[in-house]
Design a protein around this motif. Structure first.
Motif, PDB file in Angstrom:
ATOM      1  N   ARG A  85       7.439  -1.079  -2.254  1.00  0.00           N
ATOM      2  CA  ARG A  85       7.618  -2.243  -1.379  1.00  0.00           C
ATOM      3  C   ARG A  85       6.873  -2.040  -0.059  1.00  0.00           C
ATOM      4  O   ARG A  85       6.254  -2.971   0.466  1.00  0.00           O
ATOM      5  CB  ARG A  85       9.108  -2.492  -1.127  1.00  0.00           C
ATOM      6  CG  ARG A  85       9.835  -3.105  -2.311  1.00  0.00           C
ATOM      7  CD  ARG A  85      11.202  -3.629  -1.918  1.00  0.00           C
ATOM      8  NE  ARG A  85      12.134  -2.564  -1.604  1.00  0.00           N
ATOM      9  CZ  ARG A  85      12.931  -1.979  -2.489  1.00  0.00           C
ATOM     10  NH1 ARG A  85      12.893  -2.355  -3.766  1.00  0.00           N
ATOM     11  NH2 ARG A  85      13.779  -1.031  -2.122  1.00  0.00           N
ATOM     12  N   TRP A  86       6.906  -0.823   0.475  1.00  0.00           N
ATOM     13  CA  TRP A  86       6.162  -0.512   1.702  1.00  0.00           C
ATOM     14  C   TRP A  86       4.661  -0.655   1.460  1.00  0.00           C
ATOM     15  O   TRP A  86       3.937  -1.231   2.283  1.00  0.00           O
ATOM     16  CB  TRP A  86       6.512   0.905   2.156  1.00  0.00           C
ATOM     17  CG  TRP A  86       5.739   1.349   3.365  1.00  0.00           C
ATOM     18  CD1 TRP A  86       6.050   1.101   4.676  1.00  0.00           C
ATOM     19  CD2 TRP A  86       4.511   2.083   3.375  1.00  0.00           C
ATOM     20  NE1 TRP A  86       5.100   1.645   5.499  1.00  0.00           N
ATOM     21  CE2 TRP A  86       4.138   2.258   4.732  1.00  0.00           C
ATOM     22  CE3 TRP A  86       3.700   2.617   2.372  1.00  0.00           C
ATOM     23  CZ2 TRP A  86       2.992   2.943   5.108  1.00  0.00           C
ATOM     24  CZ3 TRP A  86       2.548   3.301   2.748  1.00  0.00           C
ATOM     25  CH2 TRP A  86       2.205   3.459   4.093  1.00  0.00           C
ATOM     26  N   THR A  87       4.179  -0.143   0.327  1.00  0.00           N
ATOM     27  CA  THR A  87       2.752  -0.230   0.012  1.00  0.00           C
ATOM     28  C   THR A  87       2.310  -1.678  -0.118  1.00  0.00           C
ATOM     29  O   THR A  87       1.239  -2.062   0.377  1.00  0.00           O
ATOM     30  CB  THR A  87       2.456   0.543  -1.289  1.00  0.00           C
ATOM     31  OG1 THR A  87       2.833   1.916  -1.123  1.00  0.00           O
ATOM     32  CG2 THR A  87       0.980   0.475  -1.642  1.00  0.00           C
ATOM     33  N   ARG A  88       3.122  -2.490  -0.761  1.00  0.00           N
ATOM     34  CA  ARG A  88       2.774  -3.912  -0.902  1.00  0.00           C
ATOM     35  C   ARG A  88       2.626  -4.586   0.450  1.00  0.00           C
ATOM     36  O   ARG A  88       1.721  -5.418   0.647  1.00  0.00           O
ATOM     37  CB  ARG A  88       3.852  -4.638  -1.711  1.00  0.00           C
ATOM     38  CG  ARG A  88       3.811  -4.388  -3.199  1.00  0.00           C
ATOM     39  CD  ARG A  88       4.959  -5.127  -3.879  1.00  0.00           C
ATOM     40  NE  ARG A  88       4.948  -4.925  -5.313  1.00  0.00           N
ATOM     41  CZ  ARG A  88       5.919  -5.339  -6.127  1.00  0.00           C
ATOM     42  NH1 ARG A  88       6.969  -5.975  -5.630  1.00  0.00           N
ATOM     43  NH2 ARG A  88       5.835  -5.116  -7.423  1.00  0.00           N
ATOM     44  N   ARG A  89       3.500  -4.263   1.388  1.00  0.00           N
ATOM     45  CA  ARG A  89       3.428  -4.881   2.718  1.00  0.00           C
ATOM     46  C   ARG A  89       2.166  -4.446   3.457  1.00  0.00           C
ATOM     47  O   ARG A  89       1.580  -5.227   4.209  1.00  0.00           O
ATOM     48  CB  ARG A  89       4.664  -4.514   3.544  1.00  0.00           C
ATOM     49  CG  ARG A  89       5.958  -5.106   3.045  1.00  0.00           C
ATOM     50  CD  ARG A  89       7.052  -5.030   4.105  1.00  0.00           C
ATOM     51  NE  ARG A  89       7.362  -3.665   4.494  1.00  0.00           N
ATOM     52  CZ  ARG A  89       8.290  -2.903   3.922  1.00  0.00           C
ATOM     53  NH1 ARG A  89       8.995  -3.388   2.884  1.00  0.00           N
ATOM     54  NH2 ARG A  89       8.528  -1.676   4.337  1.00  0.00           N
ATOM     55  N   LEU A  90       1.754  -3.200   3.258  1.00  0.00           N
ATOM     56  CA  LEU A  90       0.621  -2.661   4.009  1.00  0.00           C
ATOM     57  C   LEU A  90      -0.725  -3.022   3.390  1.00  0.00           C
ATOM     58  O   LEU A  90      -1.704  -3.248   4.106  1.00  0.00           O
ATOM     59  CB  LEU A  90       0.745  -1.137   4.102  1.00  0.00           C
ATOM     60  CG  LEU A  90      -0.221  -0.427   5.043  1.00  0.00           C
ATOM     61  CD1 LEU A  90       0.051  -0.839   6.493  1.00  0.00           C
ATOM     62  CD2 LEU A  90      -0.105   1.079   4.891  1.00  0.00           C
ATOM     63  N   ARG A  96      -7.267  -4.424  -1.109  1.00  0.00           N
ATOM     64  CA  ARG A  96      -6.500  -5.142  -2.125  1.00  0.00           C
ATOM     65  C   ARG A  96      -7.426  -5.848  -3.109  1.00  0.00           C
ATOM     66  O   ARG A  96      -7.205  -5.812  -4.330  1.00  0.00           O
ATOM     67  CB  ARG A  96      -5.565  -6.147  -1.454  1.00  0.00           C
ATOM     68  CG  ARG A  96      -4.695  -6.922  -2.447  1.00  0.00           C
ATOM     69  CD  ARG A  96      -3.848  -7.985  -1.749  1.00  0.00           C
ATOM     70  NE  ARG A  96      -3.054  -8.680  -2.728  1.00  0.00           N
ATOM     71  CZ  ARG A  96      -1.838  -8.302  -3.116  1.00  0.00           C
ATOM     72  NH1 ARG A  96      -1.295  -7.223  -2.578  1.00  0.00           N
ATOM     73  NH2 ARG A  96      -1.183  -8.986  -4.033  1.00  0.00           N
ATOM     74  N   GLN A 238      11.306   4.381   9.536  1.00  0.00           N
ATOM     75  CA  GLN A 238      11.663   3.134   8.880  1.00  0.00           C
ATOM     76  C   GLN A 238      12.699   3.375   7.805  1.00  0.00           C
ATOM     77  O   GLN A 238      12.888   4.484   7.338  1.00  0.00           O
ATOM     78  CB  GLN A 238      10.418   2.505   8.242  1.00  0.00           C
ATOM     79  CG  GLN A 238       9.775   3.403   7.192  1.00  0.00           C
ATOM     80  CD  GLN A 238       8.450   2.860   6.712  1.00  0.00           C
ATOM     81  OE1 GLN A 238       8.387   1.754   6.208  1.00  0.00           O
ATOM     82  NE2 GLN A 238       7.393   3.637   6.878  1.00  0.00           N
ATOM     83  N   GLY A 241      11.297   2.462   3.208  1.00  0.00           N
ATOM     84  CA  GLY A 241       9.875   2.713   3.045  1.00  0.00           C
ATOM     85  C   GLY A 241       9.630   4.006   2.305  1.00  0.00           C
ATOM     86  O   GLY A 241      10.268   4.282   1.303  1.00  0.00           O
TER      87      GLY A 241
END
Length: 260
Positions: A85-90, A96, A238, A241
């Motif tokens: 989930r952290w990777t998706r946000r970043l 990408r 965080q 994360g």
């Protein structure tokens, strides 16, 4: 043609930088990447940009697809889900887009086929080729699946090795250097750049020289302390994360708590 083969970088830019530096000395014609560029580590965008800038020819891994929202993470462990989930946000922009452009299977020459996990029962990014039975099934799929290639390069297991089939005989081809016999079929795994799981914390990669008909399995040390510190800092800063356990495994070359 001479290739550098990398896999399972897992957003570890310190490990990837050390491997790229070692590859530069080899004067290869191309870099082949077998997936899982992102996931677990602190620098997903930087790792994707580095490989894209190097002109790497690659395939997508299960963590890459999860980061792109193309696969469910329900079967991931809880902390792996949090890291994703952290990777998706970043993850965003050109990194990408580059990951999204990668296919599941890629033929790069008349002899070489790239995939992340397995070719059986159909090409996929999930099944670990972690037993001789599974390896033999995917090697048979390489031979009989109409791919027109005799060497399959794969990742996902984080363990380097080569396996050979000729006639009715199948088995491992041991050694840090493996001579590739004409007419034989092979599955080759270069090991993991960014998250070793074989007890050796160094980054793993392979050099495949088709003109010499050989593959060399290589290891290179990198700054695990810095890689650990970055993950640990993100874990402390965080909630939901990156987990501290992701840092603890790096200097061990295996899962924390894993006996070997």
């Amino acid at each position: 043609m001479k290739y550098a083969v990398v896999s399972d970088v897992h957003a570890n830019v310190e490990a990837l930088s050390a491997v790229i530096a070692a590859i530069d000395v080899e004067r290869v014609d191309a870099i082949l990447c077998l997936g899982d560029v992102v996931g677990y580590g602190a620098n997903p965008n930087e790792c994707a940009r580095m490989l894209a800038s190097a002109g790497a020819k690659g395939v997508v891994g299960n963590h890459d697809r999860a980061a792109l929202g193309l696969r469910d993470t329900a079967h991931f462990g809880l902390q792996a889900q949090q890291a994703m989930r952290w990777t998706r946000r970043l993850l965003g922009g050109p990194p990408r887009d580059w990951l999204a452009s990668l296919p599941l299977v890629r033929k790069v020459s008349s002899e070489l086929l790239l995939f992340h996990a397995a070719l059986h029962p159909m090409p996929n990014d999930e099944l670990h080729l972690s037993s001789l039975s599974r390896l033999e099934k995917s090697l048979r799929a390489l031979q009989e699946g109409g791919y027109g290639a005799r060497i399959g390069l794969f990742g996902h297991t984080h363990h380097a090795g080569a396996w050979r089939a000729r006639g009715g005989a199948f088995g491992p081809a041991p050694g840090d250097m493996v001579k590739l016999d004409d007419g034989a079929h092979y599955l080759i795994n270069p090991g993991s750049v960014g998250q070793s799981r074989d007890g050796d914390p160094r980054a793993a990669f392979a050099i495949l020289d088709m003109d010499q008909g050989a593959v060399w399995f290589r290891r290179v040390a990198y700054d695990t302390t810095l890689a650990m510190a970055k993950v640990a800092a993100l874990a402390a800063a965080q909630r939901g994360g990156l987990g501290a356990w992701l840092a603890a495994r790096l200097p061990l070359g295996r899962f924390a708590g894993q006996r070997r």
